[in-house]
Motif scaffolding. Sequence first.
Motif, short mmCIF file in Angstrom:
data_model
loop_
_atom_site.label_atom_id
_atom_site.label_comp_id
_atom_site.label_asym_id
_atom_site.label_seq_id
_atom_site.Cartn_x
_atom_site.Cartn_y
_atom_site.Cartn_z
N SER A 24 0.80 -1.25 -0.07
CA SER A 24 0.15 0.13 0.11
C SER A 24 0.82 1.33 0.07
CB SER A 24 -0.92 -0.02 1.31
OG SER A 24 -1.80 -1.16 1.28
N SER A 92 -11.00 1.66 3.03
CA SER A 92 -10.44 0.25 3.06
C SER A 92 -11.54 -0.80 2.86
CB SER A 92 -10.14 0.01 4.69
OG SER A 92 -9.10 0.53 4.94
N THR A 97 -12.25 -0.39 -2.56
CA THR A 97 -11.12 -0.72 -3.05
C THR A 97 -11.15 -1.40 -4.41
OG1 THR A 97 -11.20 -2.71 -1.70
CG2 THR A 97 -9.68 -0.78 -1.05
N TYR A 140 -1.92 -1.30 -8.54
CA TYR A 140 -3.17 -1.41 -7.89
C TYR A 140 -3.99 -2.63 -8.32
CZ TYR A 140 -6.98 0.44 -4.96
OH TYR A 140 -7.88 0.54 -4.03
N TRP A 144 -5.07 -5.45 -5.49
CA TRP A 144 -6.62 -5.72 -5.28
C TRP A 144 -6.65 -7.25 -5.39
CZ3 TRP A 144 -9.86 -8.10 -8.99
CH2 TRP A 144 -11.40 -8.32 -8.47
N VAL A 148 -7.05 -7.68 -1.40
CA VAL A 148 -8.56 -7.34 -0.82
C VAL A 148 -9.35 -8.35 -0.83
CG1 VAL A 148 -10.34 -6.04 -1.73
CG2 VAL A 148 -7.98 -5.10 -2.19
#
Length: 234
Positions: A24, A92, A97, A140, A144, A148
Amino acid sequence: MKPTHPAPNSNGLESSRVAVWTCSAAIAVVTWFALALQFYLMVIQSQAQGAARVRLMANYFSFFTILTNLLVAVGLTLSLATPHSRLGRLFSRPVATSGTALYIAIVGVTYSLLLRSLWAPQGAQKIADILLHDLVPVMYVAYWLIFVPKGSLRWKDALFWLPYPLLYFCYSLIRGAAVGWYPYPFIDASKLGYSRVLANAAMLVCAFLAVALLVVAVGRWMERNTPLGHRRLP
């Protein structure tokens, strides 16, 4: 029968937290740097052209690329710096996300398909171009995919993610008509006419919806079938 996965031990959880934080932070730093570099380059360009600073600021924040990279940077920064605040928790959430992953993926794909061939940036501009349109989207989306949690994603989330691009399109048309400047050629109503621009917008919205449904489908599949889907952000 759903596959079962062993619960991670404390060492595994700590390693996961470190990995999430490191990833992150790295993406946030790269994105803030890319945004700052692009702003600096636009300042230099505007000074050479004698453009007003207010116009510069408005143009800078009128690019979907800039706004979406800013969303990435702000979301990650708040999640890292104030994880227990209202905004930290908001950014979050998997739906937030995942939506951000959708938007930044669209930035990369649209640029590669429609815009990359229209110019050939050099030097620092090329660096900013690669960071904003290539590296940040890839980083990103990888974040993910790996970190995530996606079990809470629902098909209706695809519609929940649409207002941002729709509002951006409306803003671009209104401001473009007012100042005579459009950030992208495929929404330039002064050259294409509103009927063509609206047709382009309809195709882009359909593409957004299709990719949004793909994001939900991939997320739900991963949650059911891989250990990655069972991870939780610390």
